[in-house]
Design a protein around this motif. Sequence first.
Motif, mmCIF file in Angstrom:
data_model
loop_
_atom_site.group_PDB
_atom_site.id
_atom_site.type_symbol
_atom_site.label_atom_id
_atom_site.label_comp_id
_atom_site.label_asym_id
_atom_site.label_seq_id
_atom_site.Cartn_x
_atom_site.Cartn_y
_atom_site.Cartn_z
ATOM 1 N N TYR A 32 68.361 75.625 21.568
ATOM 2 C CA TYR A 32 67.708 76.165 22.770
ATOM 3 C C TYR A 32 68.467 77.363 23.341
ATOM 4 C CZ TYR A 32 66.098 75.954 27.713
ATOM 5 O OH TYR A 32 65.607 76.242 28.962
ATOM 6 N N SER A 33 69.794 77.268 23.352
ATOM 7 C CA SER A 33 70.607 78.336 23.958
ATOM 8 C C SER A 33 70.914 79.454 22.964
ATOM 9 C CB SER A 33 71.919 77.747 24.481
ATOM 10 O OG SER A 33 72.753 77.375 23.393
ATOM 11 N N GLY A 34 70.448 79.304 21.726
ATOM 12 C CA GLY A 34 70.675 80.361 20.746
ATOM 13 C C GLY A 34 72.019 80.280 20.042
ATOM 14 N N GLN A 35 72.724 79.176 20.230
ATOM 15 C CA GLN A 35 74.032 79.067 19.582
ATOM 16 C C GLN A 35 73.891 78.833 18.073
ATOM 17 O OE1 GLN A 35 77.483 75.872 19.688
ATOM 18 N NE2 GLN A 35 77.246 76.766 21.695
ATOM 19 N N PHE A 36 72.826 78.137 17.691
ATOM 20 C CA PHE A 36 72.563 77.878 16.260
ATOM 21 C C PHE A 36 71.513 78.865 15.753
ATOM 22 C CE2 PHE A 36 73.554 73.014 16.044
ATOM 23 C CZ PHE A 36 74.894 73.296 15.869
ATOM 24 N N ASP A 37 71.852 79.611 14.753
ATOM 25 C CA ASP A 37 70.909 80.562 14.161
ATOM 26 C C ASP A 37 70.104 79.833 13.088
ATOM 27 O OD1 ASP A 37 69.872 83.060 14.269
ATOM 28 O OD2 ASP A 37 71.305 83.942 12.861
ATOM 29 N N ALA B 48 73.464 66.190 42.828
ATOM 30 C CA ALA B 48 72.648 67.385 42.610
ATOM 31 C C ALA B 48 73.368 68.323 41.657
ATOM 32 C CB ALA B 48 72.391 68.087 43.932
ATOM 33 N N VAL B 49 72.598 68.957 40.778
ATOM 34 C CA VAL B 49 73.199 69.875 39.801
ATOM 35 C C VAL B 49 72.726 71.290 40.073
ATOM 36 C CG1 VAL B 49 73.461 70.397 37.350
ATOM 37 C CG2 VAL B 49 73.236 68.012 38.091
ATOM 38 N N PHE B 50 73.693 72.218 40.187
ATOM 39 C CA PHE B 50 73.382 73.642 40.330
ATOM 40 C C PHE B 50 73.663 74.331 38.999
ATOM 41 C CE2 PHE B 50 73.215 74.869 45.009
ATOM 42 C CZ PHE B 50 73.057 73.566 45.474
ATOM 43 N N VAL B 51 72.784 75.260 38.627
ATOM 44 C CA VAL B 51 72.988 75.950 37.350
ATOM 45 C C VAL B 51 72.444 77.364 37.449
ATOM 46 C CG1 VAL B 51 70.758 75.238 36.358
ATOM 47 C CG2 VAL B 51 72.703 75.674 34.831
ATOM 48 N N SER B 52 73.001 78.258 36.619
ATOM 49 C CA SER B 52 72.424 79.608 36.540
ATOM 50 C C SER B 52 71.758 79.772 35.182
ATOM 51 C CB SER B 52 73.505 80.663 36.784
ATOM 52 O OG SER B 52 73.936 80.589 38.122
ATOM 53 N N PHE C 128 65.578 79.127 43.423
ATOM 54 C CA PHE C 128 65.777 80.015 44.572
ATOM 55 C C PHE C 128 66.196 81.386 44.065
ATOM 56 C CE2 PHE C 128 66.650 75.802 46.271
ATOM 57 C CZ PHE C 128 66.043 75.827 47.523
ATOM 58 N N ALA C 129 65.393 82.382 44.278
ATOM 59 C CA ALA C 129 65.817 83.754 43.965
ATOM 60 C C ALA C 129 66.902 84.160 44.958
ATOM 61 C CB ALA C 129 64.628 84.705 44.046
ATOM 62 N N VAL C 130 68.068 84.523 44.456
ATOM 63 C CA VAL C 130 69.189 84.881 45.341
ATOM 64 C C VAL C 130 69.532 86.350 45.166
ATOM 65 C CG1 VAL C 130 71.549 84.304 46.026
ATOM 66 C CG2 VAL C 130 70.126 82.558 44.941
ATOM 67 N N ASN D 187 69.379 79.530 40.475
ATOM 68 C CA ASN D 187 69.005 80.881 40.895
ATOM 69 C C ASN D 187 68.252 81.618 39.789
ATOM 70 O OD1 ASN D 187 71.393 80.900 39.449
ATOM 71 N ND2 ASN D 187 72.059 82.863 40.323
ATOM 72 N N HIS D 188 67.854 80.874 38.755
ATOM 73 C CA HIS D 188 66.996 81.412 37.697
ATOM 74 C C HIS D 188 65.916 80.376 37.391
ATOM 75 C CE1 HIS D 188 69.555 84.862 36.780
ATOM 76 N NE2 HIS D 188 70.565 84.047 37.035
ATOM 77 N N ALA D 189 64.742 80.838 37.015
ATOM 78 C CA ALA D 189 63.644 79.901 36.769
ATOM 79 C C ALA D 189 63.675 79.340 35.348
ATOM 80 C CB ALA D 189 62.310 80.598 37.027
ATOM 81 N N ASP D 190 64.565 79.851 34.509
ATOM 82 C CA ASP D 190 64.516 79.625 33.053
ATOM 83 C C ASP D 190 64.376 78.164 32.623
ATOM 84 O OD1 ASP D 190 65.829 81.985 33.900
ATOM 85 O OD2 ASP D 190 66.662 82.320 31.900
ATOM 86 N N HIS D 191 65.143 77.262 33.226
ATOM 87 C CA HIS D 191 65.279 75.935 32.620
ATOM 88 C C HIS D 191 64.360 74.880 33.240
ATOM 89 C CE1 HIS D 191 68.379 77.925 30.541
ATOM 90 N NE2 HIS D 191 69.194 77.992 31.565
ATOM 91 N N LYS D 192 63.387 75.350 33.994
ATOM 92 C CA LYS D 192 62.454 74.453 34.679
ATOM 93 C C LYS D 192 61.832 73.428 33.710
ATOM 94 C CE LYS D 192 58.174 74.861 37.456
ATOM 95 N NZ LYS D 192 58.459 73.827 38.481
#
Lengths: 284, 284, 284, 284
Positions: D109-114, B91-95, B141-143, B123-128
């Motif tokens: 995607y992460s904004g590292q490349f302009d 399982a991978v956890f990420v923010s 999960f909102a923490v 804990n962020h929805a960004d990368h869904k």
Amino acid sequence: MKKAILIIQCKDQKGIVASVSEFLYSYQGNILEIDQHVDQEIGMFFMRVSWELDTFGLKREEIEPIFEAKVGKKFDMEFELFFNFRKPRMAVFVSKLSHCLIDILSRHYSGQFDVDIPVVISNHADHKKVVEAFGIPFHYFAVDKANRMDVEEKQLELLNQYRTDFVVLARYMQILSEDFIRNYPNKIINIHHSFLPAFVGAKPYHAAYERGVKIIGATAHYVTEELDAGPIIEQEVARVRHHNSPADLVQIGQDVEKVVLSKAIKYHLERKILAYRNKTIIFY
Amino acid sequence: MKKAILIIQCKDQKGIVASVSEFLYSYQGNILEIDQHVDQEIGMFFMRVSWELDTFGLKREEIEPIFEAKVGKKFDMEFELFFNFRKPRMAVFVSKLSHCLIDILSRHYSGQFDVDIPVVISNHADHKKVVEAFGIPFHYFAVDKANRMDVEEKQLELLNQYRTDFVVLARYMQILSEDFIRNYPNKIINIHHSFLPAFVGAKPYHAAYERGVKIIGATAHYVTEELDAGPIIEQEVARVRHHNSPADLVQIGQDVEKVVLSKAIKYHLERKILAYRNKTIIFY
Amino acid sequence: MKKAILIIQCKDQKGIVASVSEFLYSYQGNILEIDQHVDQEIGMFFMRVSWELDTFGLKREEIEPIFEAKVGKKFDMEFELFFNFRKPRMAVFVSKLSHCLIDILSRHYSGQFDVDIPVVISNHADHKKVVEAFGIPFHYFAVDKANRMDVEEKQLELLNQYRTDFVVLARYMQILSEDFIRNYPNKIINIHHSFLPAFVGAKPYHAAYERGVKIIGATAHYVTEELDAGPIIEQEVARVRHHNSPADLVQIGQDVEKVVLSKAIKYHLERKILAYRNKTIIFY
Amino acid sequence: MKKAILIIQCKDQKGIVASVSEFLYSYQGNILEIDQHVDQEIGMFFMRVSWELDTFGLKREEIEPIFEAKVGKKFDMEFELFFNFRKPRMAVFVSKLSHCLIDILSRHYSGQFDVDIPVVISNHADHKKVVEAFGIPFHYFAVDKANRMDVEEKQLELLNQYRTDFVVLARYMQILSEDFIRNYPNKIINIHHSFLPAFVGAKPYHAAYERGVKIIGATAHYVTEELDAGPIIEQEVARVRHHNSPADLVQIGQDVEKVVLSKAIKYHLERKILAYRNKTIIFY
């Protein structure tokens, strides 16, 4: 601690590790290190094993014949036995550039290299004083095209006289003859000042400058009859930039050469190198 | 090739290698890799051995009990047996920062990682969207301070439900509770964005900038109850210069983090890590 | 080629580069290198510029006052002027470990360092013979707790007598007093055998071993009154593994120390270092 | 911060830096970065200078003609002007191996490349889904020997249509025609999976394995008509050992490829590369 080191190669078969370790255990051998490698492509087995001697149940001179009888024969092994308290004797060849030479002398002086250096041989007289300050005999041979083969003969004699086990070419800028090399198979270590196979031959730093590479390197290898083509022992690199001149590359590269050559010597001294088919296995 | 991997630790004694290799040989085991390490200071023996399964003379379920009876018991061994065809579940956890996450997904996608990824938790929805494009379920999960322990409970449940073998914190910016950690002893891999033990805790790149270091680093380690103090698995560094801002350090460091974390995961997947006394032995 | 090197720092303002380069051009100065750095956070400007002297329209002794009058005053600059043909004079301090000392002597011997070494000072007599073989005076001072301050006084006298520009601590295992340090602000280079800020103080290799790090390092820095906390000049690292003992770490680390210290010396000799606020700017 | 970047090359002469910096100062330009390089061997001068736009006394469209009139003409300069807020448009070509592609998408995607990525082009349909998940159009062209030139024509059309500034070959396993290359001089970046000039051409990892090298590498370079011989932008290496198979080398090398290619792209995006005479100057 006194230890024995056994280097083995043979065709890959089942039961080798069991036989070797069973042999050692049957004489109360305490294994210190055990490394093996199987080259699947060619079906070969390689092994290095070391154990404590003081508690071992065989006399030193018995180990080889009894191992051959009980294990070696069965698997048709080629093997070599070493004792870590018998210091190898290493001759150093050098030309004008002193950085690798002094680096080696410095490691010997501080006790980092467990080796005897019976002689330094050079085709220039320049470094006599420094070498002798470290307590090591220095022999100078003036070499030119005409006397090249005579000099080699005298050098071989000298190496014999000093009971030399192996030779290090610490930036020795003469090409050795096939005859000379055959006397020390996989026992002459050269440092080449490029990242082989790039920039074989003369002036590799200038060639690297011309090509505009961003990284330069150095390669330590056993000398074979083909120039700069022997089994590679160690390589390392350093970063360079557009503003670095060929002279800068020479200086930056010298630091890499020193580290690479000294690592190769160390592996050789510790019997960690198995050479085969123009490659090396290094159990570090 | 189907293979078995055996990981062993016990008090150092004579005859261990002989017994293990004899055991394998007695059932026609063909050893593929064998590595051992003796920690002389504490008198402990560690070993990893792998062999071919198809030609082995024991059924899979017989190996463990028969090895215990014939070898393990005698040396009072702790051992673990793995089969390379049973994929671990990670399982991978990420923010918010996606670089480690996508690097892991990319390696999974290209077949470089021999692993199942049943779930990504954040804990962020960004990368869904990105995670799901790689075919992997994403749980958000909102923490906050108030619900932290409840969320952990739900996360543990989810991990159980997905039969998770181990957890990777791919820049997960929440501190896990001791309770959570105890569920996965030496089975949670974290990437810390400094060269530990330098710059423990928050904002290590800014601390590195303040101190004026010339090299920054990253460290992958197993998570223990003490923050950033668990057994180190892998470290790597990158050079920085005076003109690099803290934001530059963050970018330069991210490349190091990705490489370090992926190497740690790979070692873990290949059962090459033995952890003891807050250190790791890595048989690579 | 004879060249002048100008090192400048001042508050960041518009027109500095224009003024400096216009000044040089107005006397037919041919710029060889120009580097600048603006620390946006604190609004400071730093510059290093070098140019050919032979074709320059000012006498050497005129450059400083005329530059101050025409440029320096206007921007409230701190600046220093160097000529590359005036060799700096570097004293080397050493204790028992010889690797850094001999590495420095070797570079001096081969002409890699453009420096005079008027004296080597040690609290052990061991390396007298080797140092003198390189043609450099060796002074031995027996140091103990009681005579420590007296010895420092005599050492300072000796440094004065030899017109020493800067000091290199090549593994000198005595802590210098604040008084001593104040005599050579940003002019004492120390090599610390860890990757600072990790493992400050004594026995860093043993501490690294205990922590189980996978990489060790070395740091060259200017000595300030706080131990191992001065501006970092250069750092480098080397990889270690679980089977490396503390003694191995010492050996592996020594190679890093040599390279790091020699790079720091080279930057210092080439006037490429600007130290400020416990950091360094290095225009390499 | 909005900034202008000026890239200059011309014959080396006195007064260039003074003229350029005087020009900028005369319009209240605040210099942010200034780098120069003189190639002494060929007498050429190279420069990169950047400054704040908001406080600059010229309109954007005036800068080029006024600089040409006041400075460029005098020194017979070739120069290019860039604005950091005009994002370059980069097309990515890829074949089957996805690691470089996804690494680029991840950085975008992460904004590292302009940068804008208007299109990904492939001779395989495999990665369509992943590319589109990152919001980027994917075009698949089936290529065979017969239609090769037709496909190139269509690809060029597509690149035009997408107003492509430069092209990245992210492990694109087709050799581009001279015609194609001439459309993008020093604007096609390729990643070659060896340490050039070693192992030019196909299957470099296998060649490296055969030679028994201890270090492998990757090289990013601009594509020219001669295969793998264009100006080198960036190189990096990784250590390998005797037990690494060719398949291991491929995996280890992929991490190097990703880092090297992404650095080359970043330098290109930030206008830090000057290419001349089959080399690059990189002001990083």
